[in-house]
Design an enzyme around this catalytic site. Structure first.
Site, PDB file in Angstrom:
ATOM      1  N   ASP A   1      58.679  11.579  87.467  1.00 16.85           N
ATOM      2  CA  ASP A   1      57.468  11.797  87.226  1.00 16.85           C
ATOM      3  C   ASP A   1      57.233  11.399  89.344  1.00 16.85           C
ATOM      4  OD1 ASP A   1      55.363  10.687  87.881  1.00 16.85           O
ATOM      5  OD2 ASP A   1      55.426   8.638  86.959  1.00 16.85           O
TER       6      ASP A   1
ATOM      7  N   HIS B   1      51.586  15.270  90.025  1.00 17.75           N
ATOM      8  CA  HIS B   1      51.509  16.694  90.992  1.00 17.75           C
ATOM      9  C   HIS B   1      49.228  17.190  91.129  1.00 17.75           C
ATOM     10  CE1 HIS B   1      52.266  19.443  94.171  1.00 17.75           C
ATOM     11  NE2 HIS B   1      51.052  20.645  93.628  1.00 17.75           N
TER      12      HIS B   1
ATOM     13  N   ASP C   1      46.111  21.450  92.137  1.00 22.65           N
ATOM     14  CA  ASP C   1      45.898  22.615  93.415  1.00 22.65           C
ATOM     15  C   ASP C   1      44.152  21.997  93.099  1.00 22.65           C
ATOM     16  OD1 ASP C   1      45.909  24.068  90.957  1.00 22.65           O
ATOM     17  OD2 ASP C   1      45.173  25.323  91.902  1.00 22.65           O
TER      18      ASP C   1
ATOM     19  N   GLU D   1      53.122  18.523  87.229  1.00 21.50           N
ATOM     20  CA  GLU D   1      51.739  19.293  87.363  1.00 21.50           C
ATOM     21  C   GLU D   1      50.971  19.098  86.275  1.00 21.50           C
ATOM     22  OE1 GLU D   1      51.107  22.133  89.752  1.00 21.50           O
ATOM     23  OE2 GLU D   1      48.715  22.112  89.730  1.00 21.50           O
TER      24      GLU D   1
HETATM   25  O1  9MR Z   1      51.528  27.400  84.200  1.00 25.70           O
HETATM   26  C1  9MR Z   1      51.904  28.630  85.644  1.00 25.70           C
HETATM   27  C2  9MR Z   1      53.461  28.470  84.532  1.00 25.70           C
HETATM   28  O2  9MR Z   1      53.310  29.039  83.462  1.00 25.70           O
HETATM   29  C3  9MR Z   1      53.768  29.188  85.549  1.00 25.70           C
HETATM   30  O3  9MR Z   1      55.535  29.468  85.622  1.00 25.70           O
HETATM   31  C4  9MR Z   1      53.673  29.096  86.729  1.00 25.70           C
HETATM   32  C5  9MR Z   1      54.445  30.307  87.967  1.00 25.70           C
HETATM   33  O4  9MR Z   1      53.666  31.368  88.325  1.00 25.70           O
HETATM   34  O5  9MR Z   1      52.570  29.181  87.590  1.00 25.70           O
HETATM   35  C6  9MR Z   1      51.735  27.738  86.486  1.00 25.70           C
HETATM   36  O6  9MR Z   1      50.594  27.914  86.812  1.00 25.70           O
HETATM   37  C7  9MR Z   1      50.015  27.367  88.052  1.00 25.70           C
HETATM   38  C8  9MR Z   1      48.819  27.593  89.124  1.00 25.70           C
HETATM   39  O7  9MR Z   1      49.636  29.417  88.968  1.00 25.70           O
HETATM   40  C9  9MR Z   1      48.002  27.352  89.952  1.00 25.70           C
HETATM   41  N1  9MR Z   1      47.454  26.051  89.045  1.00 25.70           N
HETATM   42  C10 9MR Z   1      48.544  25.084  88.977  1.00 25.70           C
HETATM   43  C11 9MR Z   1      49.108  25.827  87.497  1.00 25.70           C
HETATM   44  C12 9MR Z   1      50.188  24.728  87.266  1.00 25.70           C
HETATM   45  O8  9MR Z   1      51.541  24.559  87.887  1.00 25.70           O
END
Ligand code: 9MR
Ligand code: ZN
Length: 564
Positions: A535, A489, A150, A544
């Site tokens: 994947d 992602h 994102d 991601e």
């Molecule tokens: O890395 C984060 C993971 O530990 C959490 O479980 C998750 C849900 O809260 O969020 C991940 O962080 C994401 C962030 O909120 C937005 N940018 C992408 C991050 C990776 O997925």
């Protein structure tokens, strides 16, 4: 199938491949000639019992004794592996690509063809941000790195990524070249520092005049899968919170120390910013948590406490200034009950402990001997050096023990695991590859603190897992390995119309409880944790990328790659 490190092996390191195929022997052949160069016995692991994380009954091919550089294939019965290399600088290109990934995440500037090749794109997210609860106030917050797949930019995530990267630099300063083909290359400063400065320059803008730090800048909800320059939804500066403010104070203090020999003015600016945020924290001893306002959907990065961030800030400010007031807070917070070895975005105690352990006040003291080298950056500036007291030595010794206990646990997990990784079956959560790489860091610290090569070998095993020696045989770094993930992602990778993913990105990896719809649909119930991965672009909880999953991989890879 044969599971192994698809990027390759160092000639003198331990070399293992894993298979579920039962046979008596295996052999290694030269890629070009097909000539057999090594033969060995395939050994059952765990007496043929299934492994908890993967569910697999496995056999091991150990070809550590074969050391000649070259390109090879492994053969087990009639199964043949993809070719791979044994070579001295096996991880050099990987190290470079992992660092260059940050250039591809730059926000608020155009990525040029010169530096980004086919992945060039126009300038993004350059408009000012509005205060989320008072849109009449506009603030210039451009720059920094996109967090992940994102386009949000989040302070605690940024501080964590910078911490892994700057600690890698401070421990192995001679492993970071200045020719990575980023805009600042060739300016005499290692490109890792050039790249981190891009993030720090943005980070400094996130500080309010009173020292409080905005938790994040992002749109109200995530953009659709479009290129960043097409994401023109209004940018918002979200609320000030204490974990972000303390992590900010910590990382700007650390950065001030690291950048001082390169740019004293920038170092002073970082130091002033760190002190200002420290003052804010003293005026606000209460925990000001961040939660997303209802309806907003970008990353939350929630936290249940700010004690560990304050601990980290106190440690770094003490390392920077040598002032007693920081030491006192540090020593008092050390007594509190939170992990002192965690290296994540919500649990940051390990960074504080590291800072104290490597505090210049201990220069010349060697608990184990040869590996404690306070770096060139390790000098107090503008301050008197306190002599280290008995108390300080005692805490330092406890910190060393805390890290060794953590490293021993990683060692134990690695020896128990069929695809030798410091991961129990419970460790496969969202971003499991961060746990894997952070465990790699803990093992490297174990090695640096003791000189015991078991830790070093186990640290390398974590890299082997990341690069293909795992139950799915995926290399979790884009562009590296014969079977690397291709559909991360990542909005840019999806939207750029190019078949190849941008290289050098670490995927989050297997997650036994996926949150995304395609992941839930595609992974059958009862799939063993290490195999819960797909994947696919839509699998945000499995595939991601983020800046703080790449950063511990930079640390581990830089440790194993001495080449410049
Ligand atoms: O890395 C984060 C993971 O530990 C959490 O479980 C998750 C849900 O809260 O969020 C991940 O962080 C994401 C962030 O909120 C937005 N940018 C992408 C991050 C990776 O997925
Ligand atoms: Zn952007």
């Amino acid at each position: 199938m044969i599971y192994f490190n698809q990027v390759g092996y160092l000639p003198d390191a331990k070399k293992l491949a894993i298979t579920t195929h039962h046979a008596d022997t295996f052999c290694l052949c030269e890629r070009q000639t097909g000539k057999m160069v090594f033969e060995g016995v395939l050994k059952p692991f765990h007496d043929g019992k299934p492994d908890a994380a993967s569910g697999d009954i496995t056999y091991r091919a150990d070809f550590s004794d074969f050391r000649a550089a070259g390109e090879y294939t492994l053969h087990i019965g009639n199964i043949v592996s993809e070719p791979f290399a044994i070579q001295k600088n096996a991880y050099h290109n990987l190290k470079i690509a992992l660092i260059r990934s940050y250039y591809f995440q730059r926000c608020g500037c155009a990525l040029t063809a010169k530096h980004a090749g086919q992945f060039a794109h126009a300038c993004c997210h350059h408009a000012p941000a509005a205060l989320w609860d008072n849109p009449s106030v506009q603030i210039e917050l451009s720059g920094g790195w996109h967090d992940a797949g994102d386009y949000g930019r989040y302070v605690t995530a940024a501080a964590t990524a910078l911490a892994h990267l700057l600690y890698a630099f401070s421990l192995f300063p001679d492993r970071f070249p200045d020719h990575l083909n980023i805009p600042e290359s060739g300016n005499g400063t290692p490109d890792l520092l050039n790249e981190c400065r891009y993030e720090l320059t943005w980070l400094l803008k996130m500080q309010r005049a009173d020292g409080g730090v905005f938790h994040k800048v992002s749109t109200w909800r995530h953009a659709p899968f479009i290129m960043p320059e097409c994401d023109t939804a209004p940018l918002l500066a979200y609320a000030v919170a204490t974990p972000a403010t303390a992590a900010f104070a910590a990382i700007t203090a650390l950065a001030s120390r690291i950048y001082a020999p390169y740019d004293a003015k920038f170092a002073d600016k970082l130091k002033a910013a760190a002190l200002l945020s420290w003052d804010f924290l003293q005026e606000h001893p209460e925990f000001i948590a961040f939660t997303n306002p209802p309806g907003s959907g970008t990353g939350e990065y929630g936290d249940s406490s700010d004690r560990d961030e304050r601990f980290w800030a106190a440690a770094e400010l003490f390392s920077l200034t040598g002032e007693k007031r920081f030491l006192e807070v540090f020593l008092s917070l050390y007594q509190e009950d939170f992990s002192k070895t965690a290296l994540g975005y919500a649990a940051t105690g390990g960074f504080g402990a590291l800072s104290f352990y490597f505090n210049p006040v201990f220069a010349g003291i060697s608990l184990d001997g040869k590996y404690f080298v306070p770096s060139a950056q390790g000098e107090f500036r503008n301050s008197k050096i306190l002599p280290a007291t008995q108390d300080m030595h005692a805490v330092r010794e406890r910190i060393r023990k805390d890290f060794l206990t953590a490293a021993d646990h990683c060692l134990f997990l690695t020896t128990q695991s069929a695809y030798p990784a410091a991961m129990s079956e419970h460790d496969y959560h969202w971003g499991s590859n961060m746990t894997l790489m952070n465990n790699g860091i803990l093992l490297i610290l174990g090695y640096l603190f003791t000189g015991n090569s078991d830790y070093r070998e186990a640290a390398l095993a974590q890299l082997h897992y990341l690069l293909g020696c795992n139950a799915l045989g995926y290399s979790y770094v884009t562009g590296f390995g014969a079977r690397s993930c291709r559909r991360p992602h990542m909005r840019t990778v999806f939207a750029d119309g190019i078949d190849e993913p941008i290289p050098g990105f670490v995927s989050g990896g297997p997650n036994a409880r996926p949150s995304d719809e395609p992941g839930r649909r595609l992974i059958p119930a009862g799939t063993p944790p290490m195999k819960c991965y797909v994947d696919e672009y839509g699998c945000y909880s499995l595939n991601e990328v983020t800046i703080y999953w790449n950063s511990p991989a930079v640390f581990v890879t830089a440790f194993f790659d001495e080449a410049l």
